[in-house]
Design a protein around this motif. Structure first.
Motif, PDB file in Angstrom:
ATOM      1  N   TYR A  82     -11.261  33.609  36.034  1.00 55.07           N
ATOM      2  CA  TYR A  82     -10.357  32.464  36.150  1.00 55.07           C
ATOM      3  C   TYR A  82      -9.939  32.188  37.593  1.00 55.07           C
ATOM      4  O   TYR A  82      -9.799  31.025  37.990  1.00 55.07           O
ATOM      5  CB  TYR A  82      -9.132  32.661  35.263  1.00 55.07           C
ATOM      6  CG  TYR A  82      -9.413  32.389  33.799  1.00 55.07           C
ATOM      7  CD1 TYR A  82      -9.831  31.141  33.373  1.00 55.07           C
ATOM      8  CD2 TYR A  82      -9.259  33.385  32.838  1.00 55.07           C
ATOM      9  CE1 TYR A  82     -10.103  30.884  32.037  1.00 55.07           C
ATOM     10  CE2 TYR A  82      -9.528  33.142  31.502  1.00 55.07           C
ATOM     11  CZ  TYR A  82      -9.947  31.881  31.103  1.00 55.07           C
ATOM     12  OH  TYR A  82     -10.222  31.637  29.786  1.00 55.07           O
ATOM     13  N   ASP A 131     -16.296  22.201  26.308  1.00 54.38           N
ATOM     14  CA  ASP A 131     -15.489  22.644  27.441  1.00 54.38           C
ATOM     15  C   ASP A 131     -16.359  22.807  28.684  1.00 54.38           C
ATOM     16  O   ASP A 131     -16.026  22.303  29.770  1.00 54.38           O
ATOM     17  CB  ASP A 131     -14.800  23.959  27.087  1.00 54.38           C
ATOM     18  CG  ASP A 131     -13.915  24.470  28.204  1.00 54.38           C
ATOM     19  OD1 ASP A 131     -12.938  23.778  28.544  1.00 54.38           O
ATOM     20  OD2 ASP A 131     -14.198  25.555  28.754  1.00 54.38           O
ATOM     21  N   PHE A 162     -13.823  31.793  26.548  1.00 56.96           N
ATOM     22  CA  PHE A 162     -13.221  30.769  25.686  1.00 56.96           C
ATOM     23  C   PHE A 162     -13.253  31.221  24.226  1.00 56.96           C
ATOM     24  O   PHE A 162     -12.259  31.112  23.505  1.00 56.96           O
ATOM     25  CB  PHE A 162     -13.979  29.448  25.838  1.00 56.96           C
ATOM     26  CG  PHE A 162     -13.457  28.347  24.953  1.00 56.96           C
ATOM     27  CD1 PHE A 162     -12.485  27.476  25.409  1.00 56.96           C
ATOM     28  CD2 PHE A 162     -13.931  28.191  23.657  1.00 56.96           C
ATOM     29  CE1 PHE A 162     -11.997  26.468  24.592  1.00 56.96           C
ATOM     30  CE2 PHE A 162     -13.441  27.200  22.827  1.00 56.96           C
ATOM     31  CZ  PHE A 162     -12.472  26.334  23.305  1.00 56.96           C
ATOM     32  N   ARG A 172      -4.503  27.906  20.406  1.00 58.98           N
ATOM     33  CA  ARG A 172      -4.619  27.493  21.807  1.00 58.98           C
ATOM     34  C   ARG A 172      -5.715  26.445  21.996  1.00 58.98           C
ATOM     35  O   ARG A 172      -5.657  25.645  22.932  1.00 58.98           O
ATOM     36  CB  ARG A 172      -4.897  28.710  22.700  1.00 58.98           C
ATOM     37  CG  ARG A 172      -4.947  28.305  24.164  1.00 58.98           C
ATOM     38  CD  ARG A 172      -5.018  29.459  25.122  1.00 58.98           C
ATOM     39  NE  ARG A 172      -5.184  28.945  26.470  1.00 58.98           N
ATOM     40  CZ  ARG A 172      -4.211  28.443  27.220  1.00 58.98           C
ATOM     41  NH1 ARG A 172      -2.988  28.428  26.765  1.00 58.98           N
ATOM     42  NH2 ARG A 172      -4.455  27.967  28.436  1.00 58.98           N
ATOM     43  N   VAL A 176      -6.073  22.997  24.508  1.00 61.66           N
ATOM     44  CA  VAL A 176      -7.139  22.746  25.480  1.00 61.66           C
ATOM     45  C   VAL A 176      -7.501  21.261  25.518  1.00 61.66           C
ATOM     46  O   VAL A 176      -7.764  20.702  26.580  1.00 61.66           O
ATOM     47  CB  VAL A 176      -8.383  23.605  25.172  1.00 61.66           C
ATOM     48  CG1 VAL A 176      -9.538  23.254  26.089  1.00 61.66           C
ATOM     49  CG2 VAL A 176      -8.046  25.089  25.314  1.00 61.66           C
ATOM     50  N   ILE A 179      -4.767  19.561  27.456  1.00 60.14           N
ATOM     51  CA  ILE A 179      -4.859  19.937  28.872  1.00 60.14           C
ATOM     52  C   ILE A 179      -5.982  19.168  29.568  1.00 60.14           C
ATOM     53  O   ILE A 179      -5.823  18.664  30.687  1.00 60.14           O
ATOM     54  CB  ILE A 179      -5.099  21.458  29.011  1.00 60.14           C
ATOM     55  CG1 ILE A 179      -3.843  22.226  28.588  1.00 60.14           C
ATOM     56  CG2 ILE A 179      -5.491  21.826  30.448  1.00 60.14           C
ATOM     57  CD1 ILE A 179      -4.060  23.712  28.411  1.00 60.14           C
ATOM     58  N   HIS A 202      -5.062  24.649  36.455  1.00 63.47           N
ATOM     59  CA  HIS A 202      -5.560  24.745  35.083  1.00 63.47           C
ATOM     60  C   HIS A 202      -5.985  26.179  34.772  1.00 63.47           C
ATOM     61  O   HIS A 202      -5.624  26.749  33.732  1.00 63.47           O
ATOM     62  CB  HIS A 202      -6.733  23.784  34.904  1.00 63.47           C
ATOM     63  CG  HIS A 202      -7.544  24.011  33.668  1.00 63.47           C
ATOM     64  ND1 HIS A 202      -6.995  24.104  32.412  1.00 63.47           N
ATOM     65  CD2 HIS A 202      -8.883  24.182  33.493  1.00 63.47           C
ATOM     66  CE1 HIS A 202      -7.941  24.309  31.517  1.00 63.47           C
ATOM     67  NE2 HIS A 202      -9.106  24.366  32.153  1.00 63.47           N
ATOM     68  N   TYR A 203      -6.742  26.788  35.673  1.00 69.34           N
ATOM     69  CA  TYR A 203      -7.234  28.150  35.448  1.00 69.34           C
ATOM     70  C   TYR A 203      -6.153  29.201  35.696  1.00 69.34           C
ATOM     71  O   TYR A 203      -6.053  30.184  34.945  1.00 69.34           O
ATOM     72  CB  TYR A 203      -8.451  28.417  36.335  1.00 69.34           C
ATOM     73  CG  TYR A 203      -9.664  27.645  35.897  1.00 69.34           C
ATOM     74  CD1 TYR A 203     -10.420  28.067  34.811  1.00 69.34           C
ATOM     75  CD2 TYR A 203     -10.043  26.476  36.541  1.00 69.34           C
ATOM     76  CE1 TYR A 203     -11.527  27.355  34.386  1.00 69.34           C
ATOM     77  CE2 TYR A 203     -11.145  25.746  36.115  1.00 69.34           C
ATOM     78  CZ  TYR A 203     -11.881  26.190  35.044  1.00 69.34           C
ATOM     79  OH  TYR A 203     -12.974  25.473  34.611  1.00 69.34           O
ATOM     80  N   HIS A 205      -2.881  28.845  35.411  1.00 65.98           N
ATOM     81  CA  HIS A 205      -1.899  28.794  34.331  1.00 65.98           C
ATOM     82  C   HIS A 205      -2.460  29.403  33.048  1.00 65.98           C
ATOM     83  O   HIS A 205      -1.743  30.073  32.300  1.00 65.98           O
ATOM     84  CB  HIS A 205      -1.462  27.350  34.075  1.00 65.98           C
ATOM     85  CG  HIS A 205      -0.601  26.792  35.159  1.00 65.98           C
ATOM     86  ND1 HIS A 205      -0.327  25.443  35.300  1.00 65.98           N
ATOM     87  CD2 HIS A 205       0.052  27.399  36.187  1.00 65.98           C
ATOM     88  CE1 HIS A 205       0.447  25.244  36.354  1.00 65.98           C
ATOM     89  NE2 HIS A 205       0.685  26.414  36.904  1.00 65.98           N
ATOM     90  N   THR A 206      -3.750  29.158  32.808  1.00 65.93           N
ATOM     91  CA  THR A 206      -4.397  29.752  31.629  1.00 65.93           C
ATOM     92  C   THR A 206      -4.348  31.271  31.717  1.00 65.93           C
ATOM     93  O   THR A 206      -4.014  31.958  30.744  1.00 65.93           O
ATOM     94  CB  THR A 206      -5.863  29.292  31.521  1.00 65.93           C
ATOM     95  OG1 THR A 206      -5.906  27.870  31.376  1.00 65.93           O
ATOM     96  CG2 THR A 206      -6.544  29.936  30.318  1.00 65.93           C
ATOM     97  N   ASP A 209      -0.872  32.469  31.013  1.00 63.91           N
ATOM     98  CA  ASP A 209      -0.557  32.366  29.584  1.00 63.91           C
ATOM     99  C   ASP A 209      -1.210  33.489  28.788  1.00 63.91           C
ATOM    100  O   ASP A 209      -0.609  34.043  27.860  1.00 63.91           O
ATOM    101  CB  ASP A 209      -1.014  31.013  29.024  1.00 63.91           C
ATOM    102  CG  ASP A 209      -0.148  29.858  29.539  1.00 63.91           C
ATOM    103  OD1 ASP A 209       0.937  30.132  30.077  1.00 63.91           O
ATOM    104  OD2 ASP A 209      -0.589  28.698  29.408  1.00 63.91           O
ATOM    105  N   LEU A 210      -2.452  33.813  29.130  1.00 62.65           N
ATOM    106  CA  LEU A 210      -3.173  34.869  28.410  1.00 62.65           C
ATOM    107  C   LEU A 210      -2.518  36.232  28.609  1.00 62.65           C
ATOM    108  O   LEU A 210      -2.472  37.058  27.705  1.00 62.65           O
ATOM    109  CB  LEU A 210      -4.628  34.915  28.855  1.00 62.65           C
ATOM    110  CG  LEU A 210      -5.464  33.668  28.537  1.00 62.65           C
ATOM    111  CD1 LEU A 210      -6.899  33.877  28.990  1.00 62.65           C
ATOM    112  CD2 LEU A 210      -5.418  33.334  27.060  1.00 62.65           C
TER     113      LEU A 210
END
Length: 216
Positions: A82, A131, A162, A172, A176, A179, A202-203, A205-206, A209-210
């Protein structure tokens, strides 16, 4: 008749890759070369070559005296994948924004619609493809060949990531879509600074979150 083993190996790699992407072969599962050879009705040579190709992609891990296994993605894998995509895609999107055509934007809208349908049909493999295609369309428009090549090298691992996330946290996947709609709106603004920040964030924050959800 001569057999083109390279083409056969590419084909087998595609089949195994699909099995990993759709969950037929799960993270940590051992890949049985004998069973694959019998199932595909081919010798083990092309299978060994296909597995070497997938190992280079990071999807397969070979352990001496133990065998070949589907890679289990770790916290470090998530961090590296990421953060690397954040660096690459932030710049790629900034370069791409002035080059995106009406047809490009139509394609991106189509991919969002396809993604939404795939989510509704719980088709994780198709969601991952949408994606990857969404981001690939944008990066191609950067016209920066080395950046495009580096970005593509991570595609399969991003797809596997993913699917790992979607399997553990299925809700989630709906986020996506929203987003990516935001990313598309930012692209349309043509504000290069905002575009670069939005795609990088985007990456990042992902990843954040994970970690909160303790997925890895």
């Amino acid at each position: 008749m001569l057999i083109n083993y390279q083409n056969l190996s590419d084909h087998v790699a595609g089949l195994i890759r699909k099995m990993i992407m759709n969950g037929t072969l799960k993270p940590g599962e051992k890949v049985n070369q004998v069973q694959l050879a019998e199932k595909l009705n081919i010798s083990r040579g092309p299978i060994r070559e296909a597995l070497r190709m997938l190992q280079n992609e990071g999807l397969i891990n070979h352990e001496t005296n133990r065998g070949t296994f589907v890679t289990t993605l770790s916290n470090q894998d998530a961090y590296e994948i990421y953060t690397m995509r954040a660096l690459l895609e932030g710049k790629a999107a900034e370069l791409a924004a002035p080059n995106l055509t009406t047809n490009d934007f139509l394609r991106l809208e189509e991919l969002l619609a396809e993604f939404k349908t795939a989510y509704q049909e719980e088709d994780l493999e198709q969601e991952a493809k949408c994606d990857i295609s969404f981001h690939h369309t944008i990066v191609l428009a950067s016209k920066h060949q080395r950046l495009i090549h580096m970005h593509q090298q991570l595609d399969t691992q991003v797809g596997a990531m993913f699917l790992t996330v979607a399997s553990v946290v299925p809700e989630r996947a709906k986020l996506v879509v929203d987003i990516h709609k935001h990313l598309l709106d930012v692209l349309k603004s043509k504000d290069l600074e905002k575009v670069k920040k939005a795609f990088s964030d985007h990456y990042l924050h992902t990843l954040k979150d994970l970690k909160k959800m303790d997925v890895f």
